[in-house]
Design a protein around this motif. Structure first.
Motif, PDB file in Angstrom:
ATOM      1  N   ASN A 121       0.813  -1.222   0.000  1.00 43.58           N
ATOM      2  CA  ASN A 121       0.000   0.000   0.000  1.00 43.58           C
ATOM      3  C   ASN A 121       0.842   1.267   0.000  1.00 43.58           C
ATOM      4  OD1 ASN A 121      -2.600  -1.104   0.010  1.00 43.58           O
ATOM      5  ND2 ASN A 121      -2.264  -1.706   2.159  1.00 43.58           N
ATOM      6  N   VAL A 122       1.920   1.236  -0.780  1.00 45.10           N
ATOM      7  CA  VAL A 122       2.802   2.404  -0.786  1.00 45.10           C
ATOM      8  C   VAL A 122       2.171   3.512  -1.624  1.00 45.10           C
ATOM      9  CG1 VAL A 122       5.015   3.267  -1.600  1.00 45.10           C
ATOM     10  CG2 VAL A 122       4.899   1.110  -0.359  1.00 45.10           C
ATOM     11  N   GLY A 123       1.956   4.667  -1.011  1.00 43.20           N
ATOM     12  CA  GLY A 123       1.371   5.801  -1.714  1.00 43.20           C
ATOM     13  C   GLY A 123       2.356   6.946  -1.779  1.00 43.20           C
ATOM     14  N   LEU A 124       2.343   7.661  -2.912  1.00 45.79           N
ATOM     15  CA  LEU A 124       3.275   8.774  -3.098  1.00 45.79           C
ATOM     16  C   LEU A 124       2.689   9.717  -4.135  1.00 45.79           C
ATOM     17  CD1 LEU A 124       6.191   9.950  -2.619  1.00 45.79           C
ATOM     18  CD2 LEU A 124       6.899   8.575  -4.564  1.00 45.79           C
ATOM     19  N   THR A 125       2.821  11.017  -3.911  1.00 40.90           N
ATOM     20  CA  THR A 125       2.396  12.007  -4.892  1.00 40.90           C
ATOM     21  C   THR A 125       3.589  12.838  -5.294  1.00 40.90           C
ATOM     22  OG1 THR A 125       0.313  12.117  -3.707  1.00 40.90           O
ATOM     23  CG2 THR A 125       0.701  13.808  -5.383  1.00 40.90           C
ATOM     24  N   LEU A 126       3.875  12.877  -6.594  1.00 39.50           N
ATOM     25  CA  LEU A 126       4.950  13.727  -7.094  1.00 39.50           C
ATOM     26  C   LEU A 126       4.333  14.705  -8.078  1.00 39.50           C
ATOM     27  CD1 LEU A 126       7.826  11.156  -7.778  1.00 39.50           C
ATOM     28  CD2 LEU A 126       7.637  12.752  -5.883  1.00 39.50           C
ATOM     29  N   GLY A 127       4.294  15.988  -7.712  1.00 34.45           N
ATOM     30  CA  GLY A 127       3.635  16.953  -8.570  1.00 34.45           C
ATOM     31  C   GLY A 127       2.182  16.578  -8.743  1.00 34.45           C
ATOM     32  N   ALA A 128       1.757  16.379  -9.995  1.00 32.24           N
ATOM     33  CA  ALA A 128       0.353  16.070 -10.245  1.00 32.24           C
ATOM     34  C   ALA A 128       0.117  14.575 -10.313  1.00 32.24           C
ATOM     35  CB  ALA A 128      -0.094  16.723 -11.550  1.00 32.24           C
ATOM     36  N   GLN A 129       1.222  13.781 -10.279  1.00 36.20           N
ATOM     37  CA  GLN A 129       1.033  12.352 -10.485  1.00 36.20           C
ATOM     38  C   GLN A 129       0.969  11.580  -9.160  1.00 36.20           C
ATOM     39  OE1 GLN A 129       3.768  10.469 -13.175  1.00 36.20           O
ATOM     40  NE2 GLN A 129       2.368   8.787 -13.549  1.00 36.20           N
ATOM     41  N   GLN A 130       0.041  10.662  -9.098  1.00 38.54           N
ATOM     42  CA  GLN A 130      -0.112   9.845  -7.897  1.00 38.54           C
ATOM     43  C   GLN A 130       0.368   8.436  -8.180  1.00 38.54           C
ATOM     44  OE1 GLN A 130      -3.808  10.035  -5.955  1.00 38.54           O
ATOM     45  NE2 GLN A 130      -3.498  12.187  -5.455  1.00 38.54           N
ATOM     46  N   PHE A 131       1.018   7.864  -7.183  1.00 40.67           N
ATOM     47  CA  PHE A 131       1.493   6.495  -7.317  1.00 40.67           C
ATOM     48  C   PHE A 131       0.925   5.665  -6.185  1.00 40.67           C
ATOM     49  CE2 PHE A 131       4.687   9.283  -9.131  1.00 40.67           C
ATOM     50  CZ  PHE A 131       4.912   8.707 -10.376  1.00 40.67           C
ATOM     51  N   ARG A 132       0.579   4.420  -6.522  1.00 42.00           N
ATOM     52  CA  ARG A 132       0.129   3.484  -5.487  1.00 42.00           C
ATOM     53  C   ARG A 132       0.673   2.124  -5.856  1.00 42.00           C
ATOM     54  NH1 ARG A 132      -2.438   3.419  -1.055  1.00 42.00           N
ATOM     55  NH2 ARG A 132      -2.517   5.659  -1.204  1.00 42.00           N
ATOM     56  N   PHE A 133       1.605   1.649  -5.054  1.00 41.98           N
ATOM     57  CA  PHE A 133       2.270   0.398  -5.402  1.00 41.98           C
ATOM     58  C   PHE A 133       1.957  -0.686  -4.380  1.00 41.98           C
ATOM     59  CE2 PHE A 133       5.359   3.468  -7.344  1.00 41.98           C
ATOM     60  CZ  PHE A 133       5.068   3.140  -8.659  1.00 41.98           C
ATOM     61  N   ASP A 134       1.637  -1.853  -4.894  1.00 41.60           N
ATOM     62  CA  ASP A 134       1.409  -3.028  -4.079  1.00 41.60           C
ATOM     63  C   ASP A 134       2.023  -4.181  -4.859  1.00 41.60           C
ATOM     64  OD1 ASP A 134       0.340  -4.141  -1.765  1.00 41.60           O
ATOM     65  OD2 ASP A 134      -1.488  -2.926  -2.013  1.00 41.60           O
ATOM     66  N   CYS A 135       3.180  -4.648  -4.458  1.00 42.36           N
ATOM     67  CA  CYS A 135       3.807  -5.682  -5.278  1.00 42.36           C
ATOM     68  C   CYS A 135       4.880  -6.422  -4.494  1.00 42.36           C
ATOM     69  CB  CYS A 135       4.419  -5.075  -6.539  1.00 42.36           C
ATOM     70  SG  CYS A 135       5.612  -3.785  -6.187  1.00 42.36           S
ATOM     71  N   GLU A 136       5.331  -7.514  -5.104  1.00 42.29           N
ATOM     72  CA  GLU A 136       6.315  -8.340  -4.444  1.00 42.29           C
ATOM     73  C   GLU A 136       7.399  -8.729  -5.435  1.00 42.29           C
ATOM     74  OE1 GLU A 136       4.531 -11.344  -2.153  1.00 42.29           O
ATOM     75  OE2 GLU A 136       6.432 -12.213  -1.489  1.00 42.29           O
ATOM     76  N   LEU A 137       8.672  -8.589  -5.003  1.00 48.03           N
ATOM     77  CA  LEU A 137       9.789  -9.013  -5.831  1.00 48.03           C
ATOM     78  C   LEU A 137      10.475 -10.154  -5.085  1.00 48.03           C
ATOM     79  CD1 LEU A 137       9.274  -5.824  -6.297  1.00 48.03           C
ATOM     80  CD2 LEU A 137      11.449  -5.900  -7.488  1.00 48.03           C
ATOM     81  N   PRO A 138      10.320 -11.413  -5.561  1.00 47.18           N
ATOM     82  CA  PRO A 138      10.755 -12.568  -4.781  1.00 47.18           C
ATOM     83  C   PRO A 138      12.261 -12.575  -4.529  1.00 47.18           C
ATOM     84  CG  PRO A 138       9.417 -13.231  -6.669  1.00 47.18           C
ATOM     85  CD  PRO A 138       9.711 -11.797  -6.835  1.00 47.18           C
ATOM     86  N   ALA A 139      12.662 -13.127  -3.383  1.00 45.16           N
ATOM     87  CA  ALA A 139      14.071 -13.200  -3.007  1.00 45.16           C
ATOM     88  C   ALA A 139      14.831 -14.078  -3.977  1.00 45.16           C
ATOM     89  CB  ALA A 139      14.194 -13.748  -1.589  1.00 45.16           C
ATOM     90  N   GLY A 140      16.053 -13.662  -4.285  1.00 36.25           N
ATOM     91  CA  GLY A 140      16.938 -14.471  -5.094  1.00 36.25           C
ATOM     92  C   GLY A 140      16.552 -14.577  -6.548  1.00 36.25           C
TER      93      GLY A 140
END
Lengths: 239, 541
Positions: free
Chosen positions: A13-32
């Motif tokens: 549930n990572v949320g971030l606003t840069l200028g006019a753009q909104q980001f919402r990330f929910d993801c997984e990058l597996p180990a190794g």
């Protein structure tokens, strides 16, 4: 530094606003594993990488590396090495110093450290280049040196932001092969932002597709390459 | 790509300007060399002259050291804090002393650091009796730092901002501490600039006239330029003026020669205020350190400016603005400034066109290439022989032909035009070069020549750099005391001269009021010039 290290990456549930753009990330990058981060220009690929590396601080949510929430940590405190498209090396310092700074940030190096630097250079095919400055190297050689530094840093996560975009197509293949070799030796977790569908096929175990600041698909590579129902993905893969 | 006629006109114009400037300077030097003072018993360089030379070099050396050494932490702090409140305005503030007439800056500094200034009054109230002196060596140093610290700071900051933004991400990810960042990133970026900046500041301090005239001037604190002026204007001792002038030329020639060996600071890419994100400036200790440094620097630069404004407003502005002498001085100043500006721009255009014509010729001969280099070095030639020296030479030259006062306005115009030439060239040359690059092929291909080209292609684009250059040249001339100091009289009164004579007769309030008006005039000119420039740029895009 082995595959069993708890170095998987999860954005919750990572949320971030840069200028006019909104980001919402929910993801997984597996180990190794090697995870490719793809998507159209301006969709937020580099922002995702910056969130993991610590150059952007999320407004909400958690950035987990292993079992640790690193969202509030300074970039240097995260278990992460970085390779950008360019300017990975300080142009006025020789390769030895550039790589040595990856071991000790005030360049206090033991005899053992010095040996490791030379070994790393040899490993990436730049044996004997210690005294060369980046300006005297080709683009490919500079990226090799950046890999050498990532090697000596021994961080469980390696983040790559279009590392081969500035290179010739033939050279990209060779560099991707080198990256794969190094990955097999160290078993590190790799996230690579790329525009190149060929690179995704050659390198990735997993892939994310990002569109308008959100992850619209995350899957194992075989599945990822077969999907035809995600807007924008087909165009990306066919290019 | 130029037509034959265009190329020939280019050569001819360049030749004329070159000859004009060389003759103007050479005649002055010749007059100095051939002057017979009739006092053969005195050695050419006596103890007095040597003492002045020593002081000139000492104050220039110390001023340079202080300016550059203090500018470095300010530049580092500003680079490290891209989100510092009002950062862009602080960087713009750094440009103000460069455009401020030196005399006005001196008045502002006196308002803060003078015997009855803000600082010494404050020191007195907390029980300290020893005042900081704005007169003598310490005053000259304070003033030189006031004018040169911002210049050095802007050039250093530009060097830091030219670094790839990736370097800061890299430093953060490698966890480099502040000391390592300085050693491995900042210092290597700044080091190659230091030699050029030091040379430039030293040159400015070694030839500084007005500040030393106002703040020094006693026998213990006089530089060559001021001593030349004093020996001519007060002692009427041309023999001594000549020895001093020759020594001055030797000093500037040495500095210029040394500077030619050093890499020149890149002025074209002065700090833009666009800063990369920094990850090393966010911890509290660093923020406090940077904030303190920047605030101290801003106070040091701002307080004298505020003092000028306050003192100016307190003066009886209505009486000053309605006095006949003010209007006479303002009128004289304006037409001198305008003529000097126009002459300077004409000369610069001729030089630029001549160099372009030479560059355009297929395989220019060694003569042509040599001439092109000579034209490029004209600006340095102008720096080589300072205004006071040229003035002295022409003073001697014209004396036999009647009252020098009647030639004075023309001489002041010419000297001001030459002083402005390097600045005018710096504004116009890059703009003209870019324009030529963009349009030369097309214009040649379409057959647009002569007046049509001037009207349709050149003027619409070049009018804005021309306006900028003219306003700079006029502001420079308007605020100049150097040339007019030698020739100022009842008949020739300019605004700076009026300020200076009011100061000399202890009518400080009048001096403050006039300085304020002059500052506003110069500021208005600069703003008008740069505003036009900005509009022009947008229009192109």
């Amino acid at each position: 530094m082995t595959a069993s290290d708890p170095s998987g990456i999860r954005l919750q549930n990572v949320g971030l606003t840069l200028g006019a753009q909104q980001f919402r990330f929910d993801c997984e990058l597996p180990a190794g594993a090697i995870t490719a981060i793809t998507g159209p220009s301006g969709s937020g690929k580099s922002t995702l990488l910056n969130l993991i590396a610590g150059f952007e601080m999320p407004e909400s949510g958690r950035v987990m590396i292993g079992k640790r929430n690193v969202a509030a940590l300074h970039p240097s405190e995260r278990p992460v090495s970085l390779v950008f498209q360019d300017n990975n090396l300080f142009a006025h310092l020789d390769l030895f110093t550039n790589i040595g700074l990856g071991i000790h940030p005030a360049l206090k190096l033991s005899a053992d450290d010095r040996k490791r630097i030379s070994q790393a250079l040899t490993r990436v095919g730049l044996g004997g280049y210690e005294k060369r400055t980046p300006g005297t190297l080709s683009g490919g050689e500079r990226q090799r040196a950046a890999f050498a530094r990532a090697l000596v840093r021994q961080r469980p996560v390696l983040l790559l932001d279009e590392p081969f975009a500035a290179l010739d197509p033939g050279l990209r293949q060779t560099m991707a092969a080198l990256l794969l070799d190094l990955h097999r030796e160290t078993g590190n977790t790799i996230a690579i932002v790329t525009h190149d569908a060929g690179e995704v096929r050659q390198l990735a175990d997993h892939a994310l597709f990002i569109d308008h600041g959100e992850v619209t698909l995350q899957a194992e590579i075989e599945v990822f390459l077969m999907r035809r129902d995600v807007p924008g993905l087909t165009e990306f893969l066919d290019l | 790509m130029l037509t034959r006629a265009e190329r020939q006109r280019g050569y001819a114009g360049g030749g004329l300007v070159f000859a004009g400037i060389v003759v103007f300077i050479a005649l002055a030097v010749f007059a100095l060399l051939s002057f017979n003072s009739g006092e053969s018993d005195r050695p050419f360089f006596d103890a007095y002259v040597w003492r002045i030379l020593r002081f000139t070099l000492l104050q220039a050396g110390l001023s340079t050291l202080l300016s550059v050494a203090l500018a470095l932490p300010v530049a580092l702090a500003l680079a490290r804090q891209p989100n510092f409140p009002g950062r862009i305005w602080i960087i713009r503030l750094m440009a103000v002393p460069m455009g401020l007439p030196v005399l006005i800056g001196a008045l502002g500094l006196i308002g803060i650091w003078g015997r009855t200034g803000v600082l010494n009054s404050a020191l007195a109230t907390i029980g300290l009796s020893e005042p900081v002196s704005i007169y003598g060596l310490s005053g000259i140093l304070i003033a030189h730092v006031f004018f040169n610290l911002p210049l050095a700071c802007r050039l250093l900051l530009a060097g830091l901002e030219r670094l790839p933004p990736d370097y800061w991400r890299l430093s953060a990810s490698l966890g480099l501490p502040a000391r390592s960042i300085f050693r491995f990133v900042e210092w290597p970026a700044v080091k190659p600039l230091l030699a050029g900046i030091t040379g430039l500041v030293f040159m400015l301090c070694a030839t500084s006239f007005t500040l030393v005239l106002v703040l020094g001037g006693g026998p213990a604190a006089t530089t060559l330029e001021v001593a030349i002026y004093q020996s001519l204007r007060f002692d009427f001792d041309p023999g001594r003026a000549i020895s001093l002038a020759l020594l001055q030329i030797a000093v500037t020639a040495t500095i210029l020669a040394l500077m030619a060996l050093l890499p020149t600071p890149k002025n074209d890419s002065a700090a833009t205020g666009r800063a990369a994100r920094r990850f090393d400036g966010s911890d509290l200790g660093m923020r406090v350190w940077d904030g303190t440094i920047v605030i101290l620097a801003v106070a040091f630069l701002c307080l004298p400016l505020i003092s000028i404004a306050l003192a100016g407003i307190r003066a009886d502005l209505v009486r000053l603005l309605t006095s006949a002498i003010f209007w006479k001085a303002a009128w004289t100043s304006l037409w001198i400034a305008f003529l000097a500006g126009v002459i300077s721009l004409t000369a610069a255009t001729a030089i630029i066109n001549a160099r372009a014509a030479i560059a355009d010729a297929r395989g220019p001969g060694i003569t042509a290439r040599g001439f092109s280099t000579l034209l490029a070095s004209l600006s340095s030639l102008v720096l080589l022989v300072p205004p006071v020296v040229i003035g002295t030479g022409w003073f001697l030259l014209l004396r036999p032909y009647g009252d020098v006062a009647s030639f004075a306005p023309l001489l002041v115009v010419m000297i001001n035009a030459m002083t402005a030439l390097p600045f005018v060239m710096r504004v116009m040359a890059p703009a003209f070069a870019t324009h030529r690059q963009r349009t030369a092929r097309q214009a040649a291909n379409l057959g647009i020549f002569g007046f049509a080209r001037l009207r349709l292609i050149d003027l619409p684009v070049l009018i804005s750099p021309i306006a900028t250059a003219l306003s700079f040249a006029m502001a420079l001339s308007l605020g100049d005391l150097g040339a007019v100091a030698l020739f100022g009289s009842e008949e020739l009164v300019t605004l700076p001269w009026l300020v200076y004579s009011r100061l000399g007769s202890y009518r400080t309030a009048d001096a403050d009021g006039l300085a304020f008006i002059l500052a506003i005039l110069c500021l208005a000119l600069t703003v008008a010039g740069t505003a036009g420039h900005r509009v022009g740029k947008d229009g192109q895009q």
